[in-house]
Structure formats: C-alpha cells, structure tokens
Design an enzyme around this catalytic site. Structure first.
Site, PDB file in Angstrom:
ATOM      1  N   ARG A 157     -22.867  -8.649  25.055  1.00 33.80           N
ATOM      2  CA  ARG A 157     -22.660  -7.223  24.792  1.00 33.80           C
ATOM      3  C   ARG A 157     -22.108  -6.996  23.392  1.00 33.80           C
ATOM      4  O   ARG A 157     -22.559  -6.114  22.660  1.00 33.80           O
ATOM      5  CB  ARG A 157     -21.708  -6.631  25.835  1.00 33.80           C
ATOM      6  N   ILE A 158     -21.114  -7.791  23.015  1.00 32.37           N
ATOM      7  CA  ILE A 158     -20.495  -7.620  21.703  1.00 32.37           C
ATOM      8  C   ILE A 158     -21.475  -8.020  20.607  1.00 32.37           C
ATOM      9  O   ILE A 158     -21.582  -7.346  19.579  1.00 32.37           O
ATOM     10  CB  ILE A 158     -19.184  -8.420  21.606  1.00 32.37           C
ATOM     11  N   SER A 237     -14.583 -14.750  18.249  1.00 34.87           N
ATOM     12  CA  SER A 237     -14.703 -15.144  19.648  1.00 34.87           C
ATOM     13  C   SER A 237     -13.474 -15.925  20.100  1.00 34.87           C
ATOM     14  O   SER A 237     -12.493 -15.349  20.551  1.00 34.87           O
ATOM     15  CB  SER A 237     -15.981 -15.962  19.849  1.00 34.87           C
ATOM     16  N   ARG A 238     -13.523 -17.240  19.965  1.00 37.87           N
ATOM     17  CA  ARG A 238     -12.404 -18.110  20.309  1.00 37.87           C
ATOM     18  C   ARG A 238     -12.305 -19.219  19.270  1.00 37.87           C
ATOM     19  O   ARG A 238     -13.318 -19.758  18.815  1.00 37.87           O
ATOM     20  CB  ARG A 238     -12.590 -18.730  21.696  1.00 37.87           C
ATOM     21  N   GLU A 267      -2.880 -20.695  18.760  1.00 35.15           N
ATOM     22  CA  GLU A 267      -2.318 -19.400  18.365  1.00 35.15           C
ATOM     23  C   GLU A 267      -0.940 -19.229  18.983  1.00 35.15           C
ATOM     24  O   GLU A 267      -0.691 -19.709  20.086  1.00 35.15           O
ATOM     25  CB  GLU A 267      -3.253 -18.269  18.813  1.00 35.15           C
ATOM     26  N   HIS A 286      -5.932 -12.210  15.891  1.00 33.28           N
ATOM     27  CA  HIS A 286      -6.585 -12.018  17.194  1.00 33.28           C
ATOM     28  C   HIS A 286      -6.452 -10.561  17.663  1.00 33.28           C
ATOM     29  O   HIS A 286      -5.897 -10.277  18.725  1.00 33.28           O
ATOM     30  CB  HIS A 286      -5.979 -12.967  18.233  1.00 33.28           C
ATOM     31  N   ILE A 287      -7.004  -9.653  16.876  1.00 26.99           N
ATOM     32  CA  ILE A 287      -6.866  -8.219  17.162  1.00 26.99           C
ATOM     33  C   ILE A 287      -8.224  -7.564  17.415  1.00 26.99           C
ATOM     34  O   ILE A 287      -8.388  -6.371  17.211  1.00 26.99           O
ATOM     35  CB  ILE A 287      -6.137  -7.488  16.013  1.00 26.99           C
TER      36      ILE A 287
END
Length: 326
Positions: A157-158, A237-238, A267, A286-287
């Site tokens: 989706r993103i 993503s990660r 993190e 990570h925002i």
C-alpha cells in the site's frame, strides 16, 4: 471480573474510552521511555490483552508466562517486533494497523527523498552555522528528482502511494515485489522488474519491503555495488533490511551518492552513529507515520482491535486469524 489490559506507552486518555468501558486498563505512564522488560514481563503474567508499539520486543522471553493473554495489538503496520509464530502457538491473536498510515508514510518517504536529493538539511545547517557569505552557481547543488527513475522495493500500500507521488514528478517508476501488481502498472504506469534490474536502472532506490527472514539485510555489499554511483538510497521500512556496514562503506567510497534513512538496525541511534556523521546522509528518527492525525487513527484502530476481540467479534486487522482457525 473485567479483562485486564496493559498499554506499553502513554497514549492520550481520550482515545482509550472504549477500553475503559470493557476492561481494567493500566498504562505505562511515560511517553518517551520504553517500558522496562521486567515490568512488561510482570504485566504479561496477568494481562488479557496487550497494547504494544513497534519498539516493544514481544518474543519468547516476554511470552514465557502469559496464561491469560488473548490478543496483542501493535500500534503499527509492521509487526516484526512480535514472534507471531510463538504467539499463534499459544492461541494469541496478533493485530496491527494497516491502511490508516499509508498516505502519511508515503508523504514522509517522498519528503525524505526530496530532502536528500536537494540537500535540504545541509542547506539549513549552512545558514544556521553562519556559513553563507556569497552566492555561487553550484552552491549546495543537488540532484533533480523530476524525470528520473525511481525503483520501489516492496510495492504494498505504501509503495503504491509513493509511486503515485512519483508520477506527479514525471518519474519513470520501477518496482520489485513478491507478486506483480498489474492494477498499479495500469493506473500508475509502474513497471515490474527483477531486484537486480531495479538496482542497476534506478536513480532513487526506495526500500519499503517488510522485514522478514527472507528480506533481512537484503541491501548488502552486492546490492550497493549494483546501484549507479549517482544513486540515492531511501529506507522508510525497517533498518534490518540493510546491512549497515555495507551501506556505510558504499557512502564513504562513493559507490552510491547518498542516503535518506528513517530507520536503523538498532534504535534509537545516537549522534555519534557513523552513518549520521556523513554529510551525504539525511537521518531522521523513525517518524514515517508521525502526524497527530495518523497517530490518533492508529491508536483508535489498536483500541478497536482489542475491544472487538474481547467482545467476541473479529478484529479490524489481525495477521494470524487463519492460522488460529478463527
């Protein structure tokens, strides 16, 4: 007795009304401090439901003694912080919050791409450090985004939302995904290609794939070597999808031109992190989904996932219902 719910981080009270109506609720009352592991384990010994964040590890250590736990609701679209297989073996439903953060995260991803390409943070520091003494033709000259090629790894989706934004910049859109997205190809004009083809052809490589055992450190030395020397790498993503020493080397040696990073392998990171020290890296904490509107929507969906399941109804979004036979 009412069910007992533990919330791992401070959430605005007005968003928790539904929980208070059906359960006894306890919340870790610190917005910026993670719940200590010993506290979390103790709470899980009696909790019927857990409201968790992506920063909370919910694995074998935490799930050793949780006899009453029926549902874990993660306030995130990702759930790699949870051992879903173990939770499933214990009959625990795992929920998440897809859809509501799609456009917000896509906005941030494209903003990160633009900021890296046009060296916006560098330019801001240039003025704040009082270095701007005169104008010159190539002062902080960046890289064009319009009419360039973007390669999106992970066309969920993103990824599709990022592709729609790229279309507005007249970009050539490539993507790699586990499966073809023919509708996106037709509507957006995206072109499916292999991972290797995407790396070789893209001016901007955007990582939006989920973190799985198969994708862990997908972006390694070989991947960066296959990119153009003028390429810019974006990860929203990660952090675990990237082998960070390989990325650091690629940036230091000019194997690729720059990187925009919203996520990291470990993190939070500190200002001394070697990637942060590089002038060709834009690093943010990570925002991706961090707007008030979206975080409120994510919290509300997390609440609804819990309350619906405790009432015997199907959650809005759960990842292991099929495995549980629900």
């Amino acid at each position: 007795m009412k069910p007992y719910i533990f919330i791992t981080r401070k959430i605005p009270e007005n968003l928790l009304t539904e929980l208070y109506e059906v359960a006894e609720v306890k919340m870790w009352d610190h917005e910026d401090v993670p719940v200590p592991n010993d506290v979390l384990k103790k709470e899980l010994e009696k909790a019927d439901a857990l409201f968790s964040l992506v920063s909370d590890p919910i694995r074998s250590e935490q799930l050793t003694n949780c006899p009453n736990l029926k549902v874990i609701a993660n306030m995130a679209v990702g759930y790699d912080n949870i051992d879903v297989k173990l939770a499933t073996s214990k009959g625990i439903v795992v929920c998440h919050t897809p859809d509501v953060l799609t456009d917000t995260t896509a906005d941030l991803t494209f903003a990160l791409l633009l900021a890296t390409a046009r060296r916006i943070p560098e330019a801001t520091r240039y003025i704040s450090n009082d270095e701007w003494n005169q104008w010159s033709p190539y002062l902080l000259a960046g890289t064009d985004v319009h009419h360039k090629t973007i390669g999106i790894v992970g066309m969920g989706r993103i990824g599709e939302a990022v592709a729609r934004r790229a279309k507005g910049f007249d970009m050539n859109i490539l993507y790699h995904n586990r499966s073809r997205k023919e509708e996106a190809e037709q509507k957006i004009g995206a072109k499916y290609c292999t991972f290797e083809e995407l790396l070789e052809q893209s001016d901007y490589v955007v990582c939006l794939a989920p973190l799985t055992p198969e994708t862990k450190e997908l972006f390694d030395e070989q991947a960066f070597q296959q990119m153009k020397s003028s390429a810019i790498f974006i990860n929203a993503s990660r952090g675990g999808l990237v082998k960070e020493p390989a990325l650091l080397e690629a940036l230091q040696k000019g194997i690729i031109k720059g990187a925009g990073l919203d996520v990291f392998a470990e993190e939070p990171i500190r200002a001394t992190h070697p990637l942060v020290q590089l002038p060709n890296v834009v690093a943010i904490p990570h925002i991706g989904s961090a707007t008030v509107e979206t975080r409120d929507a994510m919290a509300k969906m997390t609440v609804q996932n819990i309350t619906r399941y405790l009432k015997g109804e199907q959650p809005i979004a759960a990842v292991n219902l099929k495995e549980l036979g629900v």
